[in-house]
Design a protein around this motif. Sequence first.
Motif, PDB file in Angstrom:
ATOM      1  N   GLU A 199       0.812  -1.216   0.000  1.00 29.54           N
ATOM      2  CA  GLU A 199       0.000   0.000   0.000  1.00 29.54           C
ATOM      3  C   GLU A 199       0.845   1.266   0.000  1.00 29.54           C
ATOM      4  OE1 GLU A 199      -3.903   1.808   2.298  1.00 29.54           O
ATOM      5  OE2 GLU A 199      -3.322  -0.286   2.544  1.00 29.54           O
ATOM      6  N   ASP A 200       2.037   1.205   0.627  1.00 25.35           N
ATOM      7  CA  ASP A 200       2.875   2.402   0.673  1.00 25.35           C
ATOM      8  C   ASP A 200       3.505   2.711  -0.678  1.00 25.35           C
ATOM      9  OD1 ASP A 200       4.447   0.119   0.777  1.00 25.35           O
ATOM     10  OD2 ASP A 200       6.056   1.113   1.898  1.00 25.35           O
ATOM     11  N   LYS A 201       3.405   1.759  -1.630  1.00 24.40           N
ATOM     12  CA  LYS A 201       3.978   1.985  -2.956  1.00 24.40           C
ATOM     13  C   LYS A 201       2.901   2.297  -3.996  1.00 24.40           C
ATOM     14  CE  LYS A 201       8.322  -0.528  -2.659  1.00 24.40           C
ATOM     15  NZ  LYS A 201       9.220  -1.460  -3.357  1.00 24.40           N
ATOM     16  N   LEU A 202       1.677   2.330  -3.574  1.00 26.82           N
ATOM     17  CA  LEU A 202       0.589   2.574  -4.516  1.00 26.82           C
ATOM     18  C   LEU A 202       0.699   3.961  -5.142  1.00 26.82           C
ATOM     19  CD1 LEU A 202      -2.652   1.102  -2.935  1.00 26.82           C
ATOM     20  CD2 LEU A 202      -1.533   0.392  -5.026  1.00 26.82           C
ATOM     21  N   ASN A 203       0.799   4.004  -6.444  1.00 26.99           N
ATOM     22  CA  ASN A 203       0.778   5.272  -7.180  1.00 26.99           C
ATOM     23  C   ASN A 203       0.144   4.966  -8.529  1.00 26.99           C
ATOM     24  OD1 ASN A 203       1.377   7.767  -8.472  1.00 26.99           O
ATOM     25  ND2 ASN A 203       2.987   8.098  -6.949  1.00 26.99           N
ATOM     26  N   ILE A 204      -1.160   5.151  -8.586  1.00 30.83           N
ATOM     27  CA  ILE A 204      -1.922   4.659  -9.736  1.00 30.83           C
ATOM     28  C   ILE A 204      -2.699   5.791 -10.384  1.00 30.83           C
ATOM     29  CG2 ILE A 204      -3.784   3.103 -10.451  1.00 30.83           C
ATOM     30  CD1 ILE A 204      -2.976   1.276  -8.136  1.00 30.83           C
ATOM     31  N   LYS A 205      -2.657   5.810 -11.709  1.00 27.59           N
ATOM     32  CA  LYS A 205      -3.434   6.792 -12.469  1.00 27.59           C
ATOM     33  C   LYS A 205      -4.405   6.058 -13.385  1.00 27.59           C
ATOM     34  CE  LYS A 205      -3.023  10.951 -15.312  1.00 27.59           C
ATOM     35  NZ  LYS A 205      -2.082  11.949 -15.854  1.00 27.59           N
ATOM     36  N   LEU A 206      -5.672   6.437 -13.309  1.00 26.86           N
ATOM     37  CA  LEU A 206      -6.722   5.879 -14.161  1.00 26.86           C
ATOM     38  C   LEU A 206      -7.241   6.973 -15.074  1.00 26.86           C
ATOM     39  CD1 LEU A 206      -8.771   3.878 -11.476  1.00 26.86           C
ATOM     40  CD2 LEU A 206      -6.805   3.100 -12.810  1.00 26.86           C
ATOM     41  N   ILE A 207      -7.319   6.677 -16.356  1.00 25.75           N
ATOM     42  CA  ILE A 207      -7.868   7.623 -17.333  1.00 25.75           C
ATOM     43  C   ILE A 207      -9.096   6.979 -17.971  1.00 25.75           C
ATOM     44  CG2 ILE A 207      -7.451   8.900 -19.473  1.00 25.75           C
ATOM     45  CD1 ILE A 207      -4.481   8.939 -18.775  1.00 25.75           C
ATOM     46  N   GLU A 208     -10.186   7.727 -18.008  1.00 23.30           N
ATOM     47  CA  GLU A 208     -11.431   7.194 -18.561  1.00 23.30           C
ATOM     48  C   GLU A 208     -12.188   8.320 -19.261  1.00 23.30           C
ATOM     49  OE1 GLU A 208     -14.552   5.404 -19.966  1.00 23.30           O
ATOM     50  OE2 GLU A 208     -12.851   4.296 -19.116  1.00 23.30           O
ATOM     51  N   ILE A 209     -12.649   8.065 -20.484  1.00 20.50           N
ATOM     52  CA  ILE A 209     -13.294   9.085 -21.301  1.00 20.50           C
ATOM     53  C   ILE A 209     -14.747   9.333 -20.876  1.00 20.50           C
ATOM     54  CG2 ILE A 209     -14.041   7.453 -23.077  1.00 20.50           C
ATOM     55  CD1 ILE A 209     -13.480   9.627 -25.174  1.00 20.50           C
ATOM     56  N   ASP A 210     -15.404   8.317 -20.329  1.00 20.07           N
ATOM     57  CA  ASP A 210     -16.831   8.431 -19.992  1.00 20.07           C
ATOM     58  C   ASP A 210     -17.002   9.068 -18.611  1.00 20.07           C
ATOM     59  OD1 ASP A 210     -19.697   7.676 -20.568  1.00 20.07           O
ATOM     60  OD2 ASP A 210     -19.373   6.615 -18.671  1.00 20.07           O
ATOM     61  N   THR A 211     -17.771  10.138 -18.548  1.00 25.32           N
ATOM     62  CA  THR A 211     -17.935  10.895 -17.306  1.00 25.32           C
ATOM     63  C   THR A 211     -18.582  10.073 -16.200  1.00 25.32           C
ATOM     64  OG1 THR A 211     -18.150  12.937 -18.588  1.00 25.32           O
ATOM     65  CG2 THR A 211     -18.924  12.992 -16.311  1.00 25.32           C
ATOM     66  N   GLU A 212     -19.622   9.327 -16.521  1.00 24.24           N
ATOM     67  CA  GLU A 212     -20.307   8.531 -15.511  1.00 24.24           C
ATOM     68  C   GLU A 212     -19.403   7.423 -14.974  1.00 24.24           C
ATOM     69  OE1 GLU A 212     -23.228   7.060 -12.935  1.00 24.24           O
ATOM     70  OE2 GLU A 212     -22.885   9.014 -13.891  1.00 24.24           O
ATOM     71  N   SER A 213     -18.634   6.801 -15.862  1.00 26.50           N
ATOM     72  CA  SER A 213     -17.691   5.767 -15.421  1.00 26.50           C
ATOM     73  C   SER A 213     -16.640   6.367 -14.496  1.00 26.50           C
ATOM     74  CB  SER A 213     -17.017   5.106 -16.627  1.00 26.50           C
ATOM     75  OG  SER A 213     -17.954   4.399 -17.410  1.00 26.50           O
ATOM     76  N   CYS A 214     -16.200   7.591 -14.789  1.00 26.66           N
ATOM     77  CA  CYS A 214     -15.229   8.263 -13.928  1.00 26.66           C
ATOM     78  C   CYS A 214     -15.799   8.497 -12.523  1.00 26.66           C
ATOM     79  CB  CYS A 214     -14.806   9.597 -14.543  1.00 26.66           C
ATOM     80  SG  CYS A 214     -13.421   9.445 -15.657  1.00 26.66           S
ATOM     81  N   ARG A 215     -17.034   8.907 -12.485  1.00 25.06           N
ATOM     82  CA  ARG A 215     -17.664   9.139 -11.186  1.00 25.06           C
ATOM     83  C   ARG A 215     -17.670   7.858 -10.366  1.00 25.06           C
ATOM     84  NH1 ARG A 215     -22.203   8.201  -8.729  1.00 25.06           N
ATOM     85  NH2 ARG A 215     -23.141   7.191 -10.558  1.00 25.06           N
ATOM     86  N   LYS A 216     -18.010   6.744 -10.987  1.00 24.37           N
ATOM     87  CA  LYS A 216     -18.047   5.471 -10.279  1.00 24.37           C
ATOM     88  C   LYS A 216     -16.651   5.015  -9.864  1.00 24.37           C
ATOM     89  CE  LYS A 216     -22.300   3.860 -12.526  1.00 24.37           C
ATOM     90  NZ  LYS A 216     -22.891   2.833 -13.428  1.00 24.37           N
TER      91      LYS A 216
END
Length: 536
Positions: A54-71
Amino acid sequence: MSKNLGVFYTPHELVEFVKLQLEKTIDFSKVNSILEPSAGDGRFIESILKMIPEDKLNIKLIEIDTESCRKLREKFVPKYKNIVVNNDDFLFSKLEKRKYDLIIGNPPYISKSRLEREQITQLRNILTEFDIPHSADKNIWTSFILKCERALSIDGVMTFVLPFDLLQVKFSESIQNFLERNFERIDIYTFQSLVFRAAGQDTVLLVAHKRHKSPGLYIYDVDSITKEKRSNEPLLLTRQACRKSTAKSNGVKWSSLVLSDCDIEFLNSLYTKLSLVDNYLISRPGLVTAANDFFIIDSERLQEFGLQSFSKPVVQKGLYVKNKLVFSKRDYDELIDTGLPGFFLDFNNYTQGTSSQVDEYLAFGEQLGIHNRFKCRNREFWYKVPMVPPGDGFFFKRSSEYPKLLKNESKVYSTDSAYNIFVKLGYDINSVIYSYYNPLTMCFAELFGRYYGGGVLELIPSEFKRLPLPYTSISLQEFESFKKDFDEKSSIVDILDKYGRFILKDALCISDSDIDRILIIYRSLVNRRLNKSITR
């Protein structure tokens, strides 16, 4: 799921399979940063979170759909402070200088025809930046490979679920070369069954390592996503041997690498001893109507509008010729009697206003908007379809069990679902057709062509012309005997086995054991395409 966005959420079974492969090849204690450029509902990240301290977690998520981003934010952000979710189109995302140790995901499969104009422009800009031909702009996933390679750390790994097109279509060759240049090790997992049914096509898993102690291109043919058929014996090609093999293959695609090195070399050694189809034939696509339902009609509609004097006999689909070797006048009459469309309307010599029946039919077509279709509106007269004369034979470009070449005894026209075959001087159509049905030619049809998730094989004109043809001249009596056996066959393999032996022994002077080997290779390729398993 959204087809327009190319969004097909990866089945959980496949996500688990991806995780298992990564566990075998990656030391997750050394993974400090992860990118998922088309995150969807985040199931890839969710599957590997427990493997990362957990101390190494550095994650980036990219998503085009606005509703999916909210979830995604609701799912991850409250629990993990180092997970960032960006609502963005990855085509236009400006990635920071940070390099990622792992890039994972299932890029969208969006064909160019579904992209906005600015997306196409950006896709081509990316291709230009990486010195990739614009012919690779056919689908958006190519840009994900390019951009993500640049975002990887020096020891980074890129893991994508991709269309089977990566291995078999022409525009993917430049992407294959890019992968070979930029990754020391490439693992590709193909699947003998359709594991991603929602996408409507076959898929592969790509695991590409920037650096690796065991470099090379490794191909795994997976019997199921829970049991690898060759888990302890991958089909291995070293990086150098892969380049050598594909360069010598005369157009054989990466999809052929599910065969062993020695099988590929064996087939290529025979290929170089034969002349090609192009040496014996001229092939031309059939009629391009742009509206088959309007220009190709059945007898009922023909009589309804009184258009008999403008009709010509035509075969619209390979399905209509069944498994015939010769398409006769009787076969055509049976097609018409069953109510199938078999009359092509040729208005090339028609002048508007000279026939009330034709004018009425053309008005009907304009009510349907036929005249506004792209190819119709680019003609001088939208209803005048350019003519292509009937050939000596047909080759249907799409097939299921086997690609069909048959004699056009009835001299009917064909649509562009077929290539019209014209035999060159010094050869005859009977001998060409007889010579075509051998297991070696059929093997290369499987290797040169592309196929879809449903198992449909397609050969474009250049691929058909490159097929090897062990031409054997036969008499009319011999052809009639061949035709009888062909029409009564229970399987195409019966013909390839019986007559292929005569053909290949005569043309190549090879042994029965060599022919047996070719037949085994052929069966494995066909069963792979039709998503069946075979023990070799």
